[in-house]
Write a protein that holds these residues in place. Structure first.
Motif, PDB file in Angstrom:
ATOM      1  N   SER A  28      36.948  33.141  48.496  1.00 18.26           N
ATOM      2  CA  SER A  28      36.268  34.110  49.350  1.00 18.26           C
ATOM      3  C   SER A  28      35.631  33.365  50.510  1.00 18.26           C
ATOM      4  CB  SER A  28      35.229  34.906  48.560  1.00 18.26           C
ATOM      5  OG  SER A  28      34.584  34.091  47.632  1.00 18.26           O
ATOM      6  N   THR A  87      31.251  33.688  47.392  1.00 18.02           N
ATOM      7  CA  THR A  87      30.501  34.465  46.404  1.00 18.02           C
ATOM      8  C   THR A  87      30.257  33.615  45.174  1.00 18.02           C
ATOM      9  OG1 THR A  87      32.543  35.360  45.454  1.00 18.02           O
ATOM     10  CG2 THR A  87      31.428  36.696  47.136  1.00 18.02           C
ATOM     11  N   ALA A  88      29.009  33.494  44.807  1.00 16.07           N
ATOM     12  CA  ALA A  88      28.649  32.788  43.581  1.00 16.07           C
ATOM     13  C   ALA A  88      28.927  33.732  42.414  1.00 16.07           C
ATOM     14  CB  ALA A  88      27.177  32.396  43.618  1.00 16.07           C
ATOM     15  N   ASN A  89      29.886  33.357  41.589  1.00 12.94           N
ATOM     16  CA  ASN A  89      30.230  34.210  40.439  1.00 12.94           C
ATOM     17  C   ASN A  89      29.291  33.891  39.290  1.00 12.94           C
ATOM     18  OD1 ASN A  89      32.490  34.165  42.260  1.00 12.94           O
ATOM     19  ND2 ASN A  89      33.732  35.073  40.648  1.00 12.94           N
ATOM     20  N   GLU A  92      29.589  39.008  41.631  1.00 14.44           N
ATOM     21  CA  GLU A  92      29.691  38.021  42.707  1.00 14.44           C
ATOM     22  C   GLU A  92      28.535  38.216  43.682  1.00 14.44           C
ATOM     23  OE1 GLU A  92      33.636  37.291  44.405  1.00 14.44           O
ATOM     24  OE2 GLU A  92      34.376  38.873  43.092  1.00 14.44           O
TER      25      GLU A  92
END
Ligand code: ADP
Ligand code: RBF
Ligand code: MG
Length: 480
Positions: A345, A352-354, A409
């Motif tokens: 992304s 995006t930090a999942n 996310e």
């Protein structure tokens, strides 16, 4: 306006015409009847039913299902609609509709009376030097009819009205309502504009809209559910969405089951009935109901309270796009950041930090799939330990063939200058922006994410929102 379902009561000077004209409106009956499709073969999907005016809460999902399940040749459908409507207009000598003026006024009221943006415009005008406001109030009308509705909307405070129809002749006829001073086809001038287009093809820059009115036009869309969804995506938070379908008092019971179930269509959209308490907002979490402090569950929210107005021979539903930061309870999550799909992304400009979904499973339970906003921080990072704004997607990324699992996310609106896989991230989710959707490609998704970020920033900058954060979560948001 009456809330209790009742038979249509003829109103105003057109009294009595409803029965005579039924779904034929005031165009010549033979021509108007062609709208039902019989003259041209198969009845178009979702075509207007001649149901008696009885507002039952029967779960009549049939039309919605039929519309989504069937492979509809949309272009052909729209052309057919255009031809039918062109024919109606070209053949009519007395172009009026039953209860025209009353209905226009009632719909304009449903769309704009006590509208939060109208009040904001009035406040802005009061505070400005010249007593006028530069803020706009934009309305979208789907279904031109004779143009009376567009005029009523302008009279009731809309600054811009965009009128859509498939029929060029219908649009031309509606435009005749306006003289050169109040109508414009140019740029961003205020007034009414007329566009021959499908509601699904309206570009985002025409909005965002503060009100959308489906003027006896939802049932004749190729895919009513999709049309509603697209229209809602064109709105600004706090917007009204009004769906009004003309009804016939002489319809038979057999046809009644095909009546469009508007409440079912909006069930997955970020809409609430205008009867919901604006202070409490729409309940977004099932756990609220578990605690017993809400009398109904989320799915029944829209169904129970949708507004059915049977005056002027129409059934009218009025909804509101929730204003931002309306989550009644903030949702707190804290979890390690894990690897995502590696598709990058970051390549989209939106890393995006999942979050580890196993860790946040409980918080996730009551949340619908969709896009949220709030604050995030890396509590163990001395430099980035402060809360910063973020957008959060809770969903299955239907735009991609990623697999089915739900992911959380978080895109933080801050430049960390590094990756932080494996570190703990705290998130406080404060508001819901929209449901997750399947976009036609990466570009459309990224464009929408940018709009989401803009909306989130605006909401999180708002003083009321920050005060609410301080109250409910007990932290001071950083100014970033
Ligand atoms: P993945 O598919 O592994 O999640 P992404 O392309 O989505 O990869 O990149 C996400 C990673 O980028 C995060 O896990 C985090 O380490 C890093 N990152 C850097 N800046 C940000 C930011 N502002 N918001 C979220 N993640 C960020
Ligand atoms: N994916 C979708 O398929 N549909 C969406 O509506 C959608 N909305 C998103 C909104 C935001 C603010 C963010 C950060 C992501 C969203 N995504 C959506 C997820 C996106 O597809 C995902 O971040 C990338 O595919 C990388 O995993
Ligand atoms: Mg990611």
């Amino acid at each position: 306006m009456p809330r209790t379902p009742a038979r249509a009561a003829p109103c105003g000077p057109n009294e009595g015409r409803l029965v005579a004209m039924s779904s034929a409106l005031a165009f010549p009956a033979t021509r108007a009847r062609a709208l039902g499709g019989s003259a041209l073969g198969a009845r178009p999907l979702g075509a207007r039913s001649k149901r008696p005016v009885i507002a039952s809460s029967r779960p009549a999902l049939r039309v919605a299902r039929a519309a989504t399940d069937a492979v509809v040749d949309k272009a052909a459908h729209n052309e057919e609609q255009a031809a039918l409507r062109d024919e109606m207009v070209s053949g009519c000598t007395e172009c009026t509709m039953p209860f025209e003026a009353e209905r226009a006024s009632a719909l304009a009221n449903a769309a704009l009376a006590d509208h939060s943006r109208a009040s904001a415009i009035a406040r802005d005008a009061d505070e400005s030097d010249d007593g006028t406001s530069k803020m706009s109030l934009r309305a979208l009308v789907v279904g031109a009819e004779t143009g009376k509705l567009a005029r009523a909307l302008l009279q009731k405070g809309a600054t811009h009205v965009l009128v859509l129809d498939h029929s060029r002749l219908m649009l031309d006829r509606a435009a005749e309502q306006f003289d050169g001073t109040s109508s414009s086809t140019m740029g961003n001038d205020s007034g009414a504009r007329f566009l021959r287009a499908d509601v699904c093809d309206v570009p985002a820059y025409q909005g965002p809209f503060d009100a959308v009115v489906f003027n006896d036009s939802l049932a004749t869309q190729a895919d009513p559910a999709e049309a509603l969804r697209r229209a809602v995506l064109l709105t600004r938070p706090g917007a009204r969405v009004v769906v009004s379908e003309r009804e016939s008092v002489e319809a038979d019971e057999a046809e009644s089951s095909t009546r469009l179930d508007v409440d079912a269509l909006v069930a997955d959209l970020p809409l609430q009935s205008t009867l919901d308490s604006p202070r409490l907002g729409k309940t977004m979490r099932r756990s609220d109901d578990d605690r017993g402090d809400s009398p109904r569950d989320e799915s029944s929210d829209v169904h129970e309270s949708s507004f059915v107005d049977l005056s002027c021979g129409s059934v009218t539903h009025t909804y509101e796009v929730p204003p931002l930061f309306k989550l009644r309870d903030a949702v707190a999550m804290s979890a390690p950041v894990v690897e995502g799909f590696g598709r990058g992304s970051r390549l989209m400009g939106v890393p995006t930090a999942n979050l580890d979904v196993d860790v946040v499973a409980e918080a996730l339970e009551g949340m619908r799939r969709g896009v949220y906003f709030g604050f995030a921080r890396l509590p163990e990072d001395g430099k980035h330990g402060k809360w910063c704004k973020c957008v959060v997607n809770v969903g299955a990324r239907p735009t991609f063939a990623d697999g089915e699992g739900v992911t959380v996310e978080v895109h933080a609106l801050r430049d960390f200058g590094r990756d932080f896989y494996g570190e703990r991230m705290d998130v406080v989710v404060l508001g819901f922006l929209r449901p997750e959707m399947r976009f036609d490609g990466l570009q459309a998704l990224v464009a929408r994410i940018m709009a989401d970020i803009g909306l989130a920033r605006g909401a999180l900058d708002d003083r009321a929102c920050r005060e609410r954060v301080d109250e409910s979560v007990g932290f001071q948001a950083s100014d970033e």
